[in-house]
Design an enzyme around this catalytic site. Structure first.
Site, short mmCIF file in Angstrom:
data_model
loop_
_atom_site.label_atom_id
_atom_site.label_comp_id
_atom_site.label_asym_id
_atom_site.label_seq_id
_atom_site.Cartn_x
_atom_site.Cartn_y
_atom_site.Cartn_z
N GLY A 53 12.94 9.69 4.69
CA GLY A 53 13.36 9.44 3.32
C GLY A 53 14.84 9.31 3.07
O GLY A 53 15.28 9.32 1.92
N TRP A 55 16.84 6.63 3.47
CA TRP A 55 17.16 5.39 2.75
C TRP A 55 16.65 5.50 1.32
O TRP A 55 17.34 5.10 0.37
CB TRP A 55 16.54 4.19 3.47
N ASP A 73 5.10 4.72 3.90
CA ASP A 73 5.15 5.06 5.32
C ASP A 73 3.82 5.69 5.71
O ASP A 73 3.10 6.24 4.86
CB ASP A 73 6.29 6.03 5.62
N ASP A 92 -0.86 2.63 5.78
CA ASP A 92 -0.51 1.56 6.70
C ASP A 92 -0.10 0.32 5.92
O ASP A 92 -0.86 -0.20 5.10
CB ASP A 92 -1.74 1.25 7.58
N ASP A 114 13.70 0.11 7.59
CA ASP A 114 14.35 0.75 8.73
C ASP A 114 13.30 1.26 9.72
O ASP A 114 13.59 2.14 10.53
CB ASP A 114 15.24 1.89 8.24
N LYS A 154 15.55 -3.60 10.29
CA LYS A 154 16.02 -3.21 11.63
C LYS A 154 15.22 -3.95 12.69
O LYS A 154 14.02 -4.17 12.55
CB LYS A 154 15.84 -1.70 11.82
#
Length: 200
Positions: A53, A55, A73, A92, A114, A154
């Site tokens: 958490g 970000w 997530d 998911d 990320d 990312k």
């Protein structure tokens, strides 16, 4: 055996702890935003692969108070990552149910991701898994960003970065790679940035 920088808290890890962030990764987002101005005028933000958490916390501290952050997530956020303008879905990102919930909260001014795959130590396998996550994040950006919206994701560096940037240039006015200073020296991660989503 020589230690690498993962074996002990570095400057960024200590700074994150002092400033109340769950992980050092927050400073990568902060640097990306400083360079590209991704958050300005963003009222609704989507954080993919958000746990624990950091970000999400940074986004909540920096968006317009009337805006909101939607995070998702497989794992829960850290217990102290809470806010009235935070919507969190645990599940998911590939599931239709989660996609529908995220769509219902949008559209979005900014999509960030990320997420990192579970790593095996085999760089070929790990970069392929990372590429799959990037492709998923690009899909979310294409489907759920407003015109003019921004995106960052990312990726583990490999030969596919340029192909993915070419794909992003079909959606964004600008697409480029960027490696923040807060990335560990031995890390092979970097970020792909998409600016100003084109209109339909």
């Amino acid at each position: 055996m020589a230690k690498n920088s993962y074996s002990q808290p570095d400057f960024w890890s200590q700074k994150a702890f002092r400033e109340g962030y769950p992980a050092r990764s927050v400073y990568k987002l902060e640097e990306i935003d400083k360079k590209f101005g991704m958050l300005k005028k963003s009222r609704t933000v989507l954080d993919l692969g958000a746990a624990p958490g950091s970000w999400t916390t940074w986004l909540l501290r920096n968006i317009d108070p009337s805006g909101k952050v939607v995070s998702c997530d497989l794992n829960p956020l850290a217990k102290n990552v809470t806010a009235d303008n935070l919507v969190f879905f645990q599940g998911d990102l590939l599931s239709e149910e989660i996609r529908e919930k995220i769509i219902a909260e949008g559209p979005y001014d900014l999509v960030v991701c990320d997420a990192a795959p579970l790593t095996t130590g085999n760089r070929t396998i790990d970069t392929l898994r990372s590429k799959s996550l990037v492709e998923m994040a690009i899909w979310y950006a294409q489907q759920m960003l407003k015109t003019g919206g921004n995106f960052c994701v990312k990726i583990f560096q490999n030969g596919d970065q340029q192909k993915l940037l070419m794909k992003m240039r079909e959606t964004f006015t600008q697409a480029k790679g960027f490696k923040p200073e807060a990335c560990r020296a031995e890390s092979f991660e970097t970020y792909l940035i998409g600016l100003n989503k084109k209109g339909e």
